[in-house]
Every structure is written in C-alpha cells, then in structure tokens.
Design a protein around this motif. Sequence first.
Motif, PDB file in Angstrom:
ATOM      1  N   ASP A  91       9.019  -9.885   7.435  1.00 14.70           N
ATOM      2  CA  ASP A  91       9.221 -10.492   8.747  1.00 14.70           C
ATOM      3  C   ASP A  91       9.414 -12.001   8.580  1.00 14.70           C
ATOM      4  O   ASP A  91       8.455 -12.709   8.263  1.00 14.70           O
ATOM      5  N   PRO A  92      10.615 -12.518   8.792  1.00 12.39           N
ATOM      6  CA  PRO A  92      10.844 -13.965   8.635  1.00 12.39           C
ATOM      7  C   PRO A  92       9.987 -14.811   9.561  1.00 12.39           C
ATOM      8  O   PRO A  92       9.749 -15.993   9.274  1.00 12.39           O
ATOM      9  N   SER A 131       0.824  -1.215   0.000  1.00 10.21           N
ATOM     10  CA  SER A 131       0.000   0.000   0.000  1.00 10.21           C
ATOM     11  C   SER A 131       0.854   1.259   0.000  1.00 10.21           C
ATOM     12  O   SER A 131       0.344   2.364  -0.207  1.00 10.21           O
ATOM     13  N   ASP A 132       2.155   1.116   0.230  1.00  8.15           N
ATOM     14  CA  ASP A 132       3.089   2.246   0.199  1.00  8.15           C
ATOM     15  C   ASP A 132       3.522   2.470  -1.253  1.00  8.15           C
ATOM     16  O   ASP A 132       4.212   1.632  -1.832  1.00  8.15           O
ATOM     17  N   PRO A 133       3.134   3.574  -1.884  1.00  7.21           N
ATOM     18  CA  PRO A 133       3.446   3.770  -3.302  1.00  7.21           C
ATOM     19  C   PRO A 133       4.933   3.913  -3.591  1.00  7.21           C
ATOM     20  O   PRO A 133       5.343   3.843  -4.753  1.00  7.21           O
ATOM     21  N   THR A 134       5.744   4.106  -2.554  1.00  5.18           N
ATOM     22  CA  THR A 134       7.184   4.214  -2.781  1.00  5.18           C
ATOM     23  C   THR A 134       7.856   2.849  -2.892  1.00  5.18           C
ATOM     24  O   THR A 134       9.032   2.765  -3.265  1.00  5.18           O
ATOM     25  N   GLN A 135       7.125   1.782  -2.576  1.00  5.41           N
ATOM     26  CA  GLN A 135       7.683   0.445  -2.611  1.00  5.41           C
ATOM     27  C   GLN A 135       7.528  -0.186  -3.996  1.00  5.41           C
ATOM     28  O   GLN A 135       6.613   0.165  -4.748  1.00  5.41           O
ATOM     29  N   PRO A 136       8.403  -1.127  -4.346  1.00  4.76           N
ATOM     30  CA  PRO A 136       8.260  -1.810  -5.642  1.00  4.76           C
ATOM     31  C   PRO A 136       7.052  -2.736  -5.659  1.00  4.76           C
ATOM     32  O   PRO A 136       6.366  -2.924  -4.652  1.00  4.76           O
ATOM     33  N   ALA A 144      14.570  -9.592   2.646  1.00  7.02           N
ATOM     34  CA  ALA A 144      14.369  -8.396   3.473  1.00  7.02           C
ATOM     35  C   ALA A 144      15.690  -7.705   3.766  1.00  7.02           C
ATOM     36  O   ALA A 144      15.799  -6.473   3.685  1.00  7.02           O
ATOM     37  N   ASN A 145      16.700  -8.477   4.101  1.00  9.50           N
ATOM     38  CA  ASN A 145      18.008  -7.891   4.416  1.00  9.50           C
ATOM     39  C   ASN A 145      18.672  -7.292   3.188  1.00  9.50           C
ATOM     40  O   ASN A 145      19.259  -6.208   3.244  1.00  9.50           O
ATOM     41  N   ALA A 146      18.580  -7.990   2.070  1.00 12.29           N
ATOM     42  CA  ALA A 146      19.235  -7.510   0.853  1.00 12.29           C
ATOM     43  C   ALA A 146      18.578  -6.247   0.308  1.00 12.29           C
ATOM     44  O   ALA A 146      19.264  -5.374  -0.251  1.00 12.29           O
ATOM     45  N   GLU A 147      17.274  -6.119   0.481  1.00  7.16           N
ATOM     46  CA  GLU A 147      16.547  -5.009  -0.128  1.00  7.16           C
ATOM     47  C   GLU A 147      16.130  -3.933   0.873  1.00  7.16           C
ATOM     48  O   GLU A 147      15.532  -2.927   0.477  1.00  7.16           O
ATOM     49  N   GLY A 148      16.431  -4.132   2.157  1.00 10.85           N
ATOM     50  CA  GLY A 148      16.073  -3.147   3.170  1.00 10.85           C
ATOM     51  C   GLY A 148      14.576  -2.982   3.353  1.00 10.85           C
ATOM     52  O   GLY A 148      14.079  -1.863   3.552  1.00 10.85           O
ATOM     53  N   LEU A 149      13.828  -4.093   3.304  1.00 11.04           N
ATOM     54  CA  LEU A 149      12.371  -4.030   3.424  1.00 11.04           C
ATOM     55  C   LEU A 149      11.943  -3.872   4.883  1.00 11.04           C
ATOM     56  O   LEU A 149      12.591  -4.389   5.792  1.00 11.04           O
ATOM     57  N   TRP A 198       7.917  -7.782  -8.336  1.00 15.92           N
ATOM     58  CA  TRP A 198       9.333  -7.552  -7.996  1.00 15.92           C
ATOM     59  C   TRP A 198       9.713  -8.366  -6.770  1.00 15.92           C
ATOM     60  O   TRP A 198      10.750  -9.026  -6.739  1.00 15.92           O
ATOM     61  N   TYR A 199       8.847  -8.327  -5.750  1.00 20.31           N
ATOM     62  CA  TYR A 199       9.140  -9.077  -4.523  1.00 20.31           C
ATOM     63  C   TYR A 199       9.068 -10.578  -4.764  1.00 20.31           C
ATOM     64  O   TYR A 199       9.953 -11.333  -4.336  1.00 20.31           O
ATOM     65  N   ALA A 200       8.025 -11.039  -5.458  1.00 18.87           N
ATOM     66  CA  ALA A 200       7.874 -12.472  -5.711  1.00 18.87           C
ATOM     67  C   ALA A 200       9.049 -13.006  -6.520  1.00 18.87           C
ATOM     68  O   ALA A 200       9.497 -14.139  -6.301  1.00 18.87           O
ATOM     69  N   GLU A 201       9.563 -12.214  -7.453  1.00 19.36           N
ATOM     70  CA  GLU A 201      10.717 -12.631  -8.249  1.00 19.36           C
ATOM     71  C   GLU A 201      11.931 -12.869  -7.362  1.00 19.36           C
ATOM     72  O   GLU A 201      12.639 -13.876  -7.493  1.00 19.36           O
ATOM     73  N   ARG A 202      12.178 -11.958  -6.432  1.00 25.04           N
ATOM     74  CA  ARG A 202      13.340 -12.087  -5.546  1.00 25.04           C
ATOM     75  C   ARG A 202      13.162 -13.201  -4.534  1.00 25.04           C
ATOM     76  O   ARG A 202      14.106 -13.928  -4.225  1.00 25.04           O
ATOM     77  N   LEU A 203      11.944 -13.344  -4.015  1.00 26.22           N
ATOM     78  CA  LEU A 203      11.703 -14.428  -3.073  1.00 26.22           C
ATOM     79  C   LEU A 203      11.806 -15.778  -3.778  1.00 26.22           C
ATOM     80  O   LEU A 203      12.342 -16.745  -3.210  1.00 26.22           O
ATOM     81  N   ALA A 204      11.308 -15.878  -4.995  1.00 24.92           N
ATOM     82  CA  ALA A 204      11.419 -17.124  -5.753  1.00 24.92           C
ATOM     83  C   ALA A 204      12.880 -17.506  -5.959  1.00 24.92           C
ATOM     84  O   ALA A 204      13.255 -18.680  -5.828  1.00 24.92           O
ATOM     85  N   SER A 205      13.715 -16.527  -6.275  1.00 22.67           N
ATOM     86  CA  SER A 205      15.140 -16.796  -6.477  1.00 22.67           C
ATOM     87  C   SER A 205      15.783 -17.296  -5.187  1.00 22.67           C
ATOM     88  O   SER A 205      16.578 -18.243  -5.196  1.00 22.67           O
ATOM     89  N   ARG A 206      15.441 -16.669  -4.065  1.00 25.43           N
ATOM     90  CA  ARG A 206      15.988 -17.098  -2.768  1.00 25.43           C
ATOM     91  C   ARG A 206      15.492 -18.489  -2.405  1.00 25.43           C
ATOM     92  O   ARG A 206      16.252 -19.314  -1.881  1.00 25.43           O
TER      93      ARG A 206
END
Length: 255
Positions: free
Chosen positions: A162-163, A41-46, A81-86, A50-58
């Motif tokens: 949040d892990p 809901s934060d318009p400044t976030q990707p 979360a750590n890599a992207e500063g979420l 974008w998130y699903a792509e990175r989580l899938a890779s991890r």
Amino acid sequence: MPGIQVAERAGVGLDGHPRPSEDRVVVLDHAVAVLDGATSSDPTQPSGGWYAERLASRLAHELTGDGDLPAVLRRAIAGVANAEGLRPGLSPSSTVAIVRWTAERVDSLVLADSPIVAFGQTVDLLADDRLVILRRGGRLRTRQAVRSLRNHPDGFWVAEADPGAAAHALTSSRPRAGLDAVILATDGVSCGVDDYGLFTWTEALHLARAKGLNAVLDAVRAAEDSDPDARRWPRAKRHDDQAIVLVEFAGPGRP
C-alpha cells in the motif's frame, strides 16, 4: 561527498538455521538507505529479502528524481507492488530508513523500526516506535494480530503493498552545517542500544570510529551469544540480521 562506511551480517531464521540476510543497503552519491525485510505470513509469498531487494532498487531509482522523501517512498512502494502484483496485507514488507543530502540540508525518513541517529551539537534520534510499543504490549503475539495491525491507524506502518503507508513515515530536515555524522541501522544493531544496553549511540559512534563498524556488530553478537536461550533478552531469533551505515559529514579527517 561525505565518507560512507557499511557493515552487514546475516542472522538466523526462526528455526535457528543460517539463511541469507533480509537487510538491504543503498548507497548513492547523495543518499543512503537501509531496509529490513520481513516475510509475509502467507507461505505462497516470496521472502522479506526478496521484497527488500526490489524496494531498494526502486528507491535507488526514485532518489535520483525530485520530491520529498515520503513522495519518493510512495512511488517506490507503488512501483514494486504494481510490478509484482502484491496485495496489501498479504505481502512481504520492509522497514525503510533514508538519509538524503545537498550542500545545504540533510533530510531523513524512517518507516518502522530502523532508526537514524544524527550527531552534531546534539544527538538526535529519529525512530518509529509504533511497532516496538505494540510488541512490548503483547499485541503482536500471533500472525493474525500482526496482519490486522500492519498499516492500520491503530497499529504500525511499514513498506508493503500500500503506497499510502509512506504518508505515515517520520521525517526530519536539518542544516548540513554543524552536522558531524549520521548512523542508520536495522534493529539487529539498534537492539544493542535499545534492548541490551551495551552502549549509547554516542558510544557506538566512538566504537565505530576507533575499531570499525564491525566492532559494533561484534558487540551485539557477543551479548546474544552470552544469552543463547533468550532468557535475559527475550527475542524471536538468537541472531537477527544486522546492517549499519555510518555517514561522516565532518568526522575525523574531514573539514
């Protein structure tokens, strides 16, 4: 290795215009995963994609290691979360459905509303209905409501920043012997069973085997096209993203 088939199709945004799918699929020689990204809901976030792509890779990386599936998911969420500063509560998120197998066992995990269906002597559904219950109860009508109930004991759990959410995933484990097939799907497909009543999961499996996985996606899209104003089946978007995976452990042509 079991036979693995995948079908995907992009939906539309809340504005009704086409945009890239936010679903992601991971296929390994011993595991598959399906993710459905959701934009913050934060318009400044990707975006959720974008998130699903990175989580899938991890997840693809973490699934090559040891540990039960909640531990695998916890490490993957923490890594992104750590890599992207979420920041928890203010970041894009994703559902997660994972199936991992050995010669003896098949383990499954779902977090949020991307179900897994196992077919053998019985049909066993592993589905996280916490989000659906809140939505049907009218408790997710505003962005603030979604934000306050996401990853909260009285709300729903989803992969985000949040892990600890991984500890709230639903899991199952069963012998591989006697297991025929498994379907993983995002809610752009499962709505054909849960909301539209087009077919049962067993009928969806038969349709996929007879005409291919795209026939399942076609049936859902045809139903939505017959209800363009979302009157029969109220929904936020005319077409959601669709992703479905069929894993054939002992299906047609297999021992």
